[in-house]
Enzyme design. Structure first.
Site, PDB file in Angstrom:
ATOM      1  N   ASN A   9       9.473   2.492  -7.542  1.00 20.51           N
ATOM      2  CA  ASN A   9       8.249   2.840  -8.243  1.00 20.51           C
ATOM      3  C   ASN A   9       7.316   3.426  -7.187  1.00 20.51           C
ATOM      4  O   ASN A   9       6.806   2.695  -6.344  1.00 20.51           O
ATOM      5  CB  ASN A   9       7.623   1.615  -8.902  1.00 20.51           C
ATOM      6  CG  ASN A   9       6.327   1.936  -9.627  1.00 20.51           C
ATOM      7  OD1 ASN A   9       5.771   3.011  -9.496  1.00 20.51           O
ATOM      8  ND2 ASN A   9       5.832   0.977 -10.392  1.00 20.51           N
ATOM      9  N   ALA A  11       4.374   4.219  -7.203  1.00 21.83           N
ATOM     10  CA  ALA A  11       3.014   3.680  -7.239  1.00 21.83           C
ATOM     11  C   ALA A  11       2.909   2.320  -6.556  1.00 21.83           C
ATOM     12  O   ALA A  11       1.814   1.784  -6.411  1.00 21.83           O
ATOM     13  CB  ALA A  11       2.526   3.578  -8.682  1.00 21.83           C
ATOM     14  N   CYS A  12       4.028   1.756  -6.121  1.00 20.51           N
ATOM     15  CA  CYS A  12       4.081   0.402  -5.549  1.00 20.51           C
ATOM     16  C   CYS A  12       4.218   0.478  -4.030  1.00 20.51           C
ATOM     17  O   CYS A  12       5.174   1.065  -3.514  1.00 20.51           O
ATOM     18  CB  CYS A  12       5.264  -0.345  -6.152  1.00 20.51           C
ATOM     19  SG  CYS A  12       5.628  -1.935  -5.371  1.00 20.51           S
ATOM     20  N   GLY A  13       3.273  -0.130  -3.311  1.00 23.36           N
ATOM     21  CA  GLY A  13       3.316  -0.127  -1.853  1.00 23.36           C
ATOM     22  C   GLY A  13       4.561  -0.790  -1.292  1.00 23.36           C
ATOM     23  O   GLY A  13       5.153  -0.298  -0.321  1.00 23.36           O
ATOM     24  N   ARG A  16       7.340   1.666  -1.657  1.00 25.09           N
ATOM     25  CA  ARG A  16       7.216   2.763  -0.697  1.00 25.09           C
ATOM     26  C   ARG A  16       7.601   2.306   0.711  1.00 25.09           C
ATOM     27  O   ARG A  16       8.277   3.031   1.448  1.00 25.09           O
ATOM     28  CB  ARG A  16       5.791   3.338  -0.699  1.00 25.09           C
ATOM     29  CG  ARG A  16       5.452   4.093  -1.976  1.00 25.09           C
ATOM     30  CD  ARG A  16       4.137   4.857  -1.844  1.00 25.09           C
ATOM     31  NE  ARG A  16       3.010   4.029  -1.445  1.00 25.09           N
ATOM     32  CZ  ARG A  16       2.184   3.410  -2.284  1.00 25.09           C
ATOM     33  NH1 ARG A  16       2.384   3.486  -3.598  1.00 25.09           N
ATOM     34  NH2 ARG A  16       1.176   2.705  -1.824  1.00 25.09           N
TER      35      ARG A  16
END
Length: 145
Positions: A9, A11-13, A16
């Protein structure tokens, strides 16, 4: 090149950071944005089992319809919970990573991926928050404390 897949995802740190650690080993994984392309029921079930988790362990609560759907109720079977996860992919915790060495749910810590990467880290890696995870020699740094 190692066969690595991350259910990601962007949008997920944590997701990432996990992707960054995979790439820091020199690998370019197959990136599956599971919110756009959810895994099949069989694939999701296999990921959970291969990671040594229960279906409940793989459910995400924060920022999901978990509470409104009443998913903490023990009446829901694993099959029903999988159905909810497939209907609402945001309920799938992330990131799951599959490599030739195994499967991990790399949460709460992205460093869990280091245990299943076939190749060593190529150099320093810092998480988005600046925390040093791998030093310049490619060695895992243990958190202080």
């Amino acid at each position: 090149m190692a066969d690595i897949t991350i259910f990601h995802n962007p949008a997920c740190g944590t997701s990432r950071n996990t992707l960054g650690l995979i790439r820091n080993s020199g690998a370019e994984p197959r990136v599956v944005e599971y919110l756009k392309t959810p895994p099949s029921r069989d694939e999701l079930s296999a990921l959970i089992a291969d990671a040594g988790l229960t279906v409940r362990d793989a459910l995400r609560r924060k920022g999901t319809p978990y509470d409104e759907l009443g998913l903490d109720d023990p009446k829901w079977t694993d099959g029903q919970l999988l159905d909810f996860m497939l209907a609402h992919p945001i309920l799938i915790n992330r990131p799951f990573v599959r490599t030739p060495l195994g499967v991990r749910l790399c949460r709460p810590s992205s460093e869990a991926v280091l245990d299943i990467l076939p190749d060593p880290q190529k150099g320093e890696f810092r998480k988005e928050d600046g925390e040093l995870v791998v030093d310049a020699a490619g060695r895992r740094v243990k958190p202080a404390g």
